[in-house]
Design a protein around this motif. Structure first.
Motif, mmCIF file in Angstrom:
data_model
loop_
_atom_site.group_PDB
_atom_site.id
_atom_site.type_symbol
_atom_site.label_atom_id
_atom_site.label_comp_id
_atom_site.label_asym_id
_atom_site.label_seq_id
_atom_site.Cartn_x
_atom_site.Cartn_y
_atom_site.Cartn_z
ATOM 1 N N LEU A 1 0.828 -1.209 0.000
ATOM 2 C CA LEU A 1 0.000 0.000 0.000
ATOM 3 C C LEU A 1 0.859 1.254 0.000
ATOM 4 C CD1 LEU A 1 -2.875 -0.973 2.464
ATOM 5 C CD2 LEU A 1 -2.929 -0.933 -0.036
ATOM 6 N N ASP A 2 1.933 1.235 0.784
ATOM 7 C CA ASP A 2 2.793 2.422 0.849
ATOM 8 C C ASP A 2 3.416 2.724 -0.513
ATOM 9 O OD1 ASP A 2 2.245 2.705 3.512
ATOM 10 O OD2 ASP A 2 4.212 2.082 4.235
ATOM 11 N N LYS A 3 3.830 1.683 -1.235
ATOM 12 C CA LYS A 3 4.570 1.935 -2.480
ATOM 13 C C LYS A 3 3.668 1.980 -3.705
ATOM 14 C CE LYS A 3 8.761 1.531 -4.912
ATOM 15 N NZ LYS A 3 10.173 1.166 -4.841
ATOM 16 N N TYR A 4 2.632 1.134 -3.753
ATOM 17 C CA TYR A 4 1.812 1.016 -4.967
ATOM 18 C C TYR A 4 0.341 1.363 -4.745
ATOM 19 C CZ TYR A 4 5.823 -1.401 -7.008
ATOM 20 O OH TYR A 4 7.072 -1.710 -7.487
ATOM 21 N N GLY A 5 -0.008 1.813 -3.532
ATOM 22 C CA GLY A 5 -1.413 2.007 -3.183
ATOM 23 C C GLY A 5 -2.128 3.024 -4.042
ATOM 24 N N VAL A 6 -1.441 4.087 -4.441
ATOM 25 C CA VAL A 6 -2.113 5.121 -5.227
ATOM 26 C C VAL A 6 -1.874 4.963 -6.727
ATOM 27 C CG1 VAL A 6 -2.071 6.792 -3.347
ATOM 28 C CG2 VAL A 6 -0.191 6.752 -4.989
ATOM 29 N N GLU B 1 11.560 -2.573 -0.768
ATOM 30 C CA GLU B 1 12.067 -3.620 -1.669
ATOM 31 C C GLU B 1 11.200 -4.875 -1.620
ATOM 32 O OE1 GLU B 1 13.975 -3.054 -3.998
ATOM 33 O OE2 GLU B 1 14.721 -1.122 -3.341
ATOM 34 N N PHE B 2 10.655 -5.196 -0.452
ATOM 35 C CA PHE B 2 9.681 -6.296 -0.387
ATOM 36 C C PHE B 2 8.494 -5.992 -1.294
ATOM 37 C CE2 PHE B 2 11.739 -8.042 3.446
ATOM 38 C CZ PHE B 2 11.517 -9.403 3.275
ATOM 39 N N ALA B 3 8.031 -4.733 -1.272
ATOM 40 C CA ALA B 3 6.897 -4.354 -2.128
ATOM 41 C C ALA B 3 7.244 -4.560 -3.595
ATOM 42 C CB ALA B 3 6.512 -2.894 -1.869
ATOM 43 N N ASP B 4 8.456 -4.169 -3.980
ATOM 44 C CA ASP B 4 8.856 -4.310 -5.383
ATOM 45 C C ASP B 4 8.941 -5.779 -5.797
ATOM 46 O OD1 ASP B 4 8.981 -1.589 -5.780
ATOM 47 O OD2 ASP B 4 11.139 -1.445 -5.441
ATOM 48 N N VAL B 5 9.534 -6.608 -4.947
ATOM 49 C CA VAL B 5 9.640 -8.028 -5.292
ATOM 50 C C VAL B 5 8.246 -8.646 -5.408
ATOM 51 C CG1 VAL B 5 10.381 -10.306 -4.461
ATOM 52 C CG2 VAL B 5 11.951 -8.359 -4.350
ATOM 53 N N LEU B 6 7.384 -8.317 -4.472
ATOM 54 C CA LEU B 6 6.025 -8.849 -4.506
ATOM 55 C C LEU B 6 5.282 -8.361 -5.753
ATOM 56 C CD1 LEU B 6 4.013 -10.583 -2.953
ATOM 57 C CD2 LEU B 6 3.472 -8.590 -1.541
#
Lengths: 111, 111
Positions: free
Chosen positions: A88-93, B64-69
Motif C-alpha cells: 500500500l505504501d509503495k503502490y497504493g495510489v 524492496e519487499f513491495a517491489d519483489v512482490l
C-alpha cells in the motif's frame, strides 16, 4: 488453514493471512534460521521458478510460484516487514513513477 | 487503489486484489514484455532486496519487499497463474511435507 470453514477453492487469502499462516506453520524454525539462511532458501525457490518459467508444465509452475511467495512471506516475517503495508505504501495510489493507474511512464523508464 | 474508500492504512489486500491492481497498472506493458523480460526485472528487484537485507534501513527494506512482490505478481499475471490458488493448493492444509501446522518435519528435511 485454521479459522475458516470455507473450502480451499473458495478462500481468498489476504497478504496478512498469508504471513500469519506461514508464521504458524514455520515461525519457530524461521526465527532460528534467521534472515540470511532464509534468503538462501528463497533463492533456491527462485531457481526452481526459473526452470518452470522455461518449461511447459502449468501445475508445476503454479507450485513454484507458491513456494517463492511462501519463502518471501517467511523472509518478511523474519525481518518484521508487513507485506500489506509495504504494498500500500509503495503502490497504493498507482505506479510509484507516475502515480497513475494504468502507468503512464514512458517505455524508456518502465518498459 | 480503485474500488474502495478505505484509507491506505486500513486496507487489507487479498492476493487476488494484488494481481488485479498490478494488472490494471502495468498489464499492457507486461504482456508486451513477456515472461523472460519480466523475470529479469524480478531478479533486479531480488538483488535490491538482498542489499537491504544486509542493511539497517527498515523503510527501504519494506519498499524492496513491495517491489519483489509486485514483480512476482506481474510474472504470475503474464504466465496466467493464480497466486491465491497456488498458495491454497500447496500450503492450504499445512506444511506440504508433513501436512501439519506447525510443521513437524525433522530439521534435517526442513531446517
Amino acid at each position: 488453514m485454521s479459522g475458516s470453514d470455507a473450502p480451499e477453492t473458495e478462500r481468498s487469502l489476504t497478504l496478512a493471512q498469508l504471513q500469519q499462516h506461514i508464521q504458524q506453520m514455520y515461525g519457530r524454525k524461521d526465527q532460528a534460521r534467521g534472515a540470511e539462511g532464509t534468503f538462501l532458501w528463497l533463492m533456491e525457490e527462485i531457481g526452481e521458478l526459473a526452470a518452470e518459467v522455461r518449461g511447459d508444465n502449468h501445475a508445476a509452475l503454479q507450485a513454484e510460484f507458491a513456494d517463492v511467495l511462501a519463502w518471501l512471506a517467511t523472509l518478511a516475517n523474519v525481518m518484521d516487514v508487513d507485506l500489506n503495508q509495504a504494498l500500500l505504501d509503495k503502490y497504493g495510489v498507482g505506479c510509484p513513477g507516475c502515480l497513475k493507474s494504468p502507468c503512464a511512464c514512458s517505455d524508456s523508464e518502465k518498459p
